[in-house]
Write a protein that holds these residues in place. Structure first.
Motif, mmCIF file in Angstrom:
data_model
loop_
_atom_site.group_PDB
_atom_site.id
_atom_site.type_symbol
_atom_site.label_atom_id
_atom_site.label_comp_id
_atom_site.label_asym_id
_atom_site.label_seq_id
_atom_site.Cartn_x
_atom_site.Cartn_y
_atom_site.Cartn_z
ATOM 1 N N HIS A 118 0.799 -1.201 0.059
ATOM 2 C CA HIS A 118 -0.026 0.121 0.045
ATOM 3 C C HIS A 118 0.845 1.363 -0.039
ATOM 4 O O HIS A 118 1.866 1.342 0.874
ATOM 5 C CB HIS A 118 -0.961 0.051 1.246
ATOM 6 N N HIS A 119 0.537 2.281 -0.892
ATOM 7 C CA HIS A 119 1.301 3.561 -0.925
ATOM 8 C C HIS A 119 2.832 3.250 -0.917
ATOM 9 O O HIS A 119 3.423 3.533 -0.025
ATOM 10 C CB HIS A 119 0.806 4.391 0.148
ATOM 11 N N ASP A 120 3.005 2.531 -1.968
ATOM 12 C CA ASP A 120 4.691 2.144 -2.102
ATOM 13 C C ASP A 120 5.869 3.327 -1.922
ATOM 14 O O ASP A 120 5.553 4.181 -2.880
ATOM 15 C CB ASP A 120 4.940 1.260 -3.288
ATOM 16 N N ILE A 121 6.479 3.457 -1.167
ATOM 17 C CA ILE A 121 7.737 4.740 -1.092
ATOM 18 C C ILE A 121 8.963 3.717 -1.001
ATOM 19 O O ILE A 121 9.981 4.410 -0.623
ATOM 20 C CB ILE A 121 7.516 5.663 -0.017
ATOM 21 N N TRP A 122 8.924 2.475 -1.524
ATOM 22 C CA TRP A 122 10.285 1.773 -1.468
ATOM 23 C C TRP A 122 10.623 1.097 -2.651
ATOM 24 O O TRP A 122 11.691 0.430 -2.985
ATOM 25 C CB TRP A 122 10.216 0.503 -0.549
ATOM 26 N N ASP A 123 9.970 1.580 -3.906
ATOM 27 C CA ASP A 123 10.117 0.715 -5.236
ATOM 28 C C ASP A 123 10.085 -0.752 -5.117
ATOM 29 O O ASP A 123 10.872 -1.444 -5.757
ATOM 30 C CB ASP A 123 11.410 1.085 -5.724
ATOM 31 N N TYR A 124 9.119 -1.332 -4.554
ATOM 32 C CA TYR A 124 8.702 -2.735 -4.187
ATOM 33 C C TYR A 124 7.811 -3.055 -5.385
ATOM 34 O O TYR A 124 6.929 -3.846 -4.911
ATOM 35 C CB TYR A 124 8.201 -3.013 -2.945
ATOM 36 N N ASP A 125 8.160 -2.981 -6.743
ATOM 37 C CA ASP A 125 7.369 -3.400 -7.777
ATOM 38 C C ASP A 125 7.133 -5.128 -7.780
ATOM 39 O O ASP A 125 7.905 -5.798 -6.891
ATOM 40 C CB ASP A 125 8.240 -3.186 -8.883
ATOM 41 N N ASN A 126 6.163 -5.599 -8.340
ATOM 42 C CA ASN A 126 5.982 -7.080 -8.444
ATOM 43 C C ASN A 126 6.584 -7.273 -9.944
ATOM 44 O O ASN A 126 6.281 -6.775 -11.085
ATOM 45 C CB ASN A 126 4.503 -7.234 -8.767
ATOM 46 N N PRO A 127 7.902 -7.680 -10.102
ATOM 47 C CA PRO A 127 8.945 -7.490 -11.101
ATOM 48 C C PRO A 127 8.928 -8.978 -11.971
ATOM 49 O O PRO A 127 9.750 -9.115 -12.688
ATOM 50 C CB PRO A 127 10.210 -7.321 -10.330
ATOM 51 N N SER A 128 8.021 -9.831 -11.693
ATOM 52 C CA SER A 128 8.214 -11.103 -12.460
ATOM 53 C C SER A 128 6.905 -11.651 -13.019
ATOM 54 O O SER A 128 5.768 -11.136 -12.577
ATOM 55 C CB SER A 128 8.712 -12.277 -11.514
ATOM 56 N N THR A 129 6.885 -12.254 -14.104
ATOM 57 C CA THR A 129 5.842 -12.715 -14.573
ATOM 58 C C THR A 129 4.795 -13.752 -13.985
ATOM 59 O O THR A 129 5.481 -14.666 -13.000
ATOM 60 C CB THR A 129 6.135 -13.607 -15.888
ATOM 61 N N PRO A 130 3.650 -13.564 -13.521
ATOM 62 C CA PRO A 130 2.829 -14.333 -12.752
ATOM 63 C C PRO A 130 2.752 -15.571 -13.404
ATOM 64 O O PRO A 130 2.813 -16.107 -14.396
ATOM 65 C CB PRO A 130 1.232 -13.910 -12.818
ATOM 66 N N LEU A 131 2.716 -16.822 -12.572
ATOM 67 C CA LEU A 131 2.978 -18.205 -12.611
ATOM 68 C C LEU A 131 1.658 -19.076 -12.576
ATOM 69 O O LEU A 131 1.009 -18.966 -11.303
ATOM 70 C CB LEU A 131 4.166 -18.630 -12.001
ATOM 71 N N LEU A 132 1.290 -19.534 -13.529
ATOM 72 C CA LEU A 132 -0.231 -20.408 -13.282
ATOM 73 C C LEU A 132 0.130 -21.875 -13.268
ATOM 74 O O LEU A 132 1.010 -22.401 -13.936
ATOM 75 C CB LEU A 132 -1.160 -20.005 -14.758
ATOM 76 N N ALA A 133 -0.681 -22.332 -12.286
ATOM 77 C CA ALA A 133 -0.447 -23.738 -11.898
ATOM 78 C C ALA A 133 -1.872 -24.261 -11.363
ATOM 79 O O ALA A 133 -2.614 -23.694 -11.102
ATOM 80 C CB ALA A 133 1.060 -23.964 -10.892
ATOM 81 N N THR A 134 -1.689 -25.714 -11.181
ATOM 82 C CA THR A 134 -2.791 -26.293 -10.809
ATOM 83 C C THR A 134 -2.275 -27.052 -9.464
ATOM 84 O O THR A 134 -1.182 -27.830 -9.265
ATOM 85 C CB THR A 134 -3.663 -27.370 -11.601
ATOM 86 N N VAL A 135 -2.903 -26.843 -8.278
ATOM 87 C CA VAL A 135 -2.389 -27.633 -6.886
ATOM 88 C C VAL A 135 -3.417 -28.430 -6.280
ATOM 89 O O VAL A 135 -4.565 -28.171 -6.398
ATOM 90 C CB VAL A 135 -1.720 -26.449 -5.884
ATOM 91 N N ARG A 136 -3.017 -29.346 -5.182
ATOM 92 C CA ARG A 136 -3.794 -29.810 -4.410
ATOM 93 C C ARG A 136 -3.955 -29.359 -3.227
ATOM 94 O O ARG A 136 -2.993 -28.971 -2.476
ATOM 95 C CB ARG A 136 -3.658 -31.232 -4.187
ATOM 96 N N HIS A 137 -5.034 -28.317 -2.881
ATOM 97 C CA HIS A 137 -5.318 -27.627 -1.677
ATOM 98 C C HIS A 137 -6.278 -27.862 -0.871
ATOM 99 O O HIS A 137 -7.391 -28.141 -1.597
ATOM 100 C CB HIS A 137 -5.079 -26.308 -1.978
ATOM 101 N N ASN A 138 -6.220 -28.429 0.474
ATOM 102 C CA ASN A 138 -7.219 -28.876 1.357
ATOM 103 C C ASN A 138 -8.055 -30.065 0.492
ATOM 104 O O ASN A 138 -9.405 -29.975 0.738
ATOM 105 C CB ASN A 138 -8.096 -27.672 1.622
ATOM 106 N N GLY A 139 -7.382 -30.805 -0.137
ATOM 107 C CA GLY A 139 -7.967 -32.132 -0.675
ATOM 108 C C GLY A 139 -8.667 -31.799 -1.874
ATOM 109 O O GLY A 139 -9.320 -33.008 -2.514
ATOM 110 N N LYS A 140 -8.381 -30.661 -2.496
ATOM 111 C CA LYS A 140 -9.265 -30.095 -3.910
ATOM 112 C C LYS A 140 -8.082 -29.800 -4.747
ATOM 113 O O LYS A 140 -6.989 -28.954 -4.259
ATOM 114 C CB LYS A 140 -10.376 -29.215 -3.630
ATOM 115 N N LEU A 141 -8.358 -29.861 -6.012
ATOM 116 C CA LEU A 141 -7.479 -29.415 -7.083
ATOM 117 C C LEU A 141 -7.948 -27.815 -7.305
ATOM 118 O O LEU A 141 -9.088 -27.702 -7.476
ATOM 119 C CB LEU A 141 -7.669 -30.237 -8.335
ATOM 120 N N VAL A 142 -7.137 -26.952 -7.128
ATOM 121 C CA VAL A 142 -7.214 -25.547 -7.286
ATOM 122 C C VAL A 142 -6.209 -24.976 -8.468
ATOM 123 O O VAL A 142 -5.110 -25.205 -8.404
ATOM 124 C CB VAL A 142 -7.120 -24.819 -6.217
#
Length: 750
Positions: free
Chosen positions: A329-353
């Motif tokens: 929030h209100h970045d004053i540190w240059d803390y970018d999101n600098p990388s490509t988002p990565l898409l995957a399918t995982v097993r979480h709480n017993g379900k594929l998500v």
């Protein structure tokens, strides 16, 4: 059946499917005597040729940017047998970090003074080259976009040059002249600002192709009143703008109330300069955004500042916002999101998500449900320190994810200093750290030295992560590079006086925080500017200032007159005004006063980071459990390794890994090495030395049944341990090349 026959079989099978595939197999068995074993091998190979990750026609391998290959001919059992099969010289001494594209049998690269060059992907023979008829063209340097019509009669390469989007015929290299106006689309248009004021708009990353759209992010200068970071989609055939998403919201749009009134007219940034990902099945574009500008002081932009430092989910056809999550929030540190988002399918709480994961500069790996944007694990908003700067209103809390664990160090104190420091330098740094503000990740910058760790150029960076999308295994290259920020009030430039006098003010406002008041910098990472005219021509100096030269950002907001004044000062600093002449300069207008800080990278006099190694790491995550599987130092500093100091990690990487279904991670580093790493254990299985350092991303592809791995070995490698404070480090010329490896023959894969 010999290997050539098997390759012809595979080609035939790749063109068939369903009942046609079965019929082809029967025919080939009858005619060619295809053995059961060979038949099974050919079926297995043909079955994944058209899989989403079996080709390399997009930046990062596929529209989702996974940096993953489903090819498995080269695997952890045989990768040690890799041999160089061809190389192609870049033809100049320019540095390159380009990710090759491969379509059919053609590889597209950047070489020969930023020309697009087409090569035979099997032999490396040059097919054609397209030059942009400029001495130093500003070009999308990391990759290209490729598009073809359904009947494949129309095939295009898409890129940006000198802030203009343009297209080439992928078969001939000739410009597509009916695209835009005479083949060009001006990217400075349509941003709600005077186009003449926007000297840098195009991103160094390519965009994403979705059906007949090319979707682009942007980059701009790092200053006050930079251009806005709109995400835009253009029609590939006509060049017409189809949709635009305002990352700094306009009146009536979501997020407008998180800024001062009408901030969209003056404030810039919140841009998507790194990779984007497309979920083609859902038709959703995932966009990581950067900090608003100015990076380190936000008194003119009070509020949370949506959509800075967010992950956005947009409808790829319309640009409509589906969901967002703000990491800072209100970045004053240059803390970018600098990388490509990565898409995957995982097993979480017993379900594929289906999830999307976003690495960050601060060392957190964020994981969200792809449909809802809900974090997979709880996130806590924690109180953070307030700013003591006039007019600055920091956000009272910041989000901290409970899982997965951070991949980077997030604190830097005296006990973390490098063992390779000289005694006097160590004592000086200890004094500096004891007097600095140092209260964690979100310590607000001030007029006092302020420690930032892992730093505004630390953590993950562009293209620095890869994912195995079906198994939920993710790999991140990261660097630990502390910064020391310090805000100073920038004076207005004098309106009278000599060029040297005015240039000294330009230097004080824009350069001194990094290069020092004495012009000496911290070689080799931050070079001395003494006698800069002996190393750069006036034209080269202008280009470097206006467009940047990593790690130096672009200062495109400076006018030609200001750059001329700056150069005059650097050539003859002794001619700058005396204190009496300075008194005649225009007084500071408080309403226009701007606080600035350099990026503050903390390098030792050797050019290496002041923090103890490892400086670069490769971390493997299991997103099914939110845990770290293993972590290793990645690369080394050759000068230190020769002295017996191993496991330091490479220095200042821009390294993009690629993971394969064969269980191998391919990557190259600035120590001139390419490596194959076991994706299960982190063990180095194979390595080879190149003639130049490596940055950027390799490409994995297959032709005629043979799998290849291509590296761009064309980055600058610096000698660190011989750097002398106050002098430029010795730098060897770049002997750049694209280098391609394969197994001795395809039979060894079976």
């Amino acid at each position: 059946m010999n290997i050539c026959s098997e390759r012809r079989v595979t080609q035939l099978l790749a063109k068939t499917s369903g009942r046609g595939l079965f019929s082809a197999l029967v025919m080939l068995t009858f005619i060619g005597g295809l053995s059961a074993t060979a038949m099974a091998q050919s079926v297995a190979e043909a079955s994944h040729i058209d899989a989403p990750h079996a080709q390399w026609k997009d930046y990062g391998g596929a529209p989702d940017g996974a940096q993953y290959s489903s090819l498995r001919q080269i695997n952890r059992a045989n990768v040690s047998q890799l041999q160089k099969v061809w190389s192609f010289s870049t033809g100049d001494s320019r540095g390159y970090l380009f990710n090759p594209l491969i379509v059919d049998r053609t590889m597209y690269v950047l070489a020969k003074n930023n020309s697009v060059v087409a090569l035979d992907a099997v032999s490396g023979k040059e097919l054609w080259a397209h030059s942009f008829h400029a001495k130093t063209p500003l070009i999308t340097t990391r990759g290209l976009n490729y598009w073809e019509s359904e009947d494949r009669k129309d095939r295009r390469l898409i890129l940006a040059v000198d802030n203009f989007l343009q297209e080439l015929d992928a078969r001939t290299g000739k410009p597509i002249t009916d695209f835009g106006e005479n083949g060009l689309v001006d990217l400075r248009e349509g941003l709600g600002r005077d186009p003449k004021s926007l000297t840098l708009v195009q991103s160094y990353n390519p965009g994403r192709v979705f059906h007949d759209l090319i979707i682009l992010g942007s980059v701009m200068n790092e200053e006050y009143q930079s251009g806005p970071g709109d995400v835009r989609a253009y029609n590939i055939r006509s060049g017409k703008l189809t949709w635009s998403f305002h990352t700094i919201p306009h009146p009536g749009e979501v997020g407008y109330d998180t800024w001062p009134k009408d901030a969209w007219k003056t404030v810039g940034g919140a841009n998507a300069w790194s990779g984007m990902a497309i979920d083609e099945k859902r038709g959703v574009l995932y966009v990581p955004t950067a900090s608003p500008k100015y990076n380190f002081y936000g008194a003119d932009r009070t509020g949370a500042n949506l959509f800075g430092d967010c992950l956005l989910a947009l409808n790829a056809s319309t640009g409509k916002l589906l969901w967002y999550y703000q990491m800072v929030h209100h970045d004053i540190w240059d803390y970018d999101n600098p990388s490509t988002p990565l898409l995957a399918t995982v097993r979480h709480n017993g379900k594929l998500v289906d999830v999307v994961a976003q690495p960050s500069k601060v060392g957190f790996l964020w994981v969200f449900d792809r449909d809802t944007g809900k974090p997979l694990w709880p996130v806590e908003e924690r109180p953070v320190p307030k700013s003591d700067m006039p007019g600055e209103v920091t956000w009272p809390t910041q989000p901290f994810p409970s899982k997965p664990p951070a991949f980077a160090r997030q604190a830097f104190t005296e006990k973390d200093l490098s063992p390779y420091l000289e005694p006097q330098e160590r004592a000086e740094l200890q004094r500096e750290l004891r007097g600095a503000k140092n209260h964690g990740l979100f310590t607000p910058p001030s007029t006092q030295d302020t420690v930032e760790m892992p730093g505004n150029n630390g953590g993950a960076n562009f293209g620095g992560a890869a994912v195995d999308p079906s198994h939920g295994l993710l790999y991140i290259v990261s660097k630990d590079l502390p910064s020391m920020l310090k805000l100073t009030l920038a004076p207005e430039m004098p309106t009278t006086g000599s060029g040297e006098t005015r240039g000294r003010s330009v230097y004080a406002n824009n350069c001194s925080a990094c290069h020092g008041s004495d012009l000496l910098g911290r070689p080799p990472a931050i070079p001395s500017l003494k006698n800069v005219q002996e190393r750069l021509s006036d034209e080269e100096f202008h280009e470097t200032v206006k467009f940047g030269k990593p790690p130096m950002p672009a200062f495109s907001q400076l006018s030609n007159a200001e750059v001329d004044a700056l150069l005059a000062y650097l050539k003859h600093p002794e001619k700058a005004a005396t204190s009496n002449e300075q008194a005649k300069a225009a007084p500071i207008d408080p309403a226009k006063a701007h606080y600035r800080s350099g990026f503050g990278f903390m390098f030792a006099s050797s050019g290496l980071p002041v923090i103890a190694p490892p400086w670069t790491s490769l971390t493997a995550y299991d997103l099914n459990s939110g845990t770290i599987r293993w972590k290793i130092p990645l690369g080394e500093v050759p000068e230190l390794a020769a002295q017996g100091h191993a496991n330091t990690g490479s220095h200042f990487p821009k390294t993009n890994p690629v993971v394969t279904a064969g269980g191998v991670i391919f990557t190259g580093t600035r120590d001139r090495m390419v490596r194959a790493i076991d994706s299960n254990t982190g063990k180095v299985l194979w390595q080879a030395q190149m003639d130049a350092a490596l940055e950027g991303m390799p490409a994995v592809y297959q032709i005629d049944g043979r799998e290849y791995v291509a590296f761009c070995a064309a980055a600058r490698s610096t000698t660190y341990t011989h750097a002398v404070p106050g002098h430029a480090a010795s730098q060897e010329p770049i002997h750049g090349a694209y280098v391609v490896f394969a197994l001795p023959d395809a039979e060894k894969a079976h």
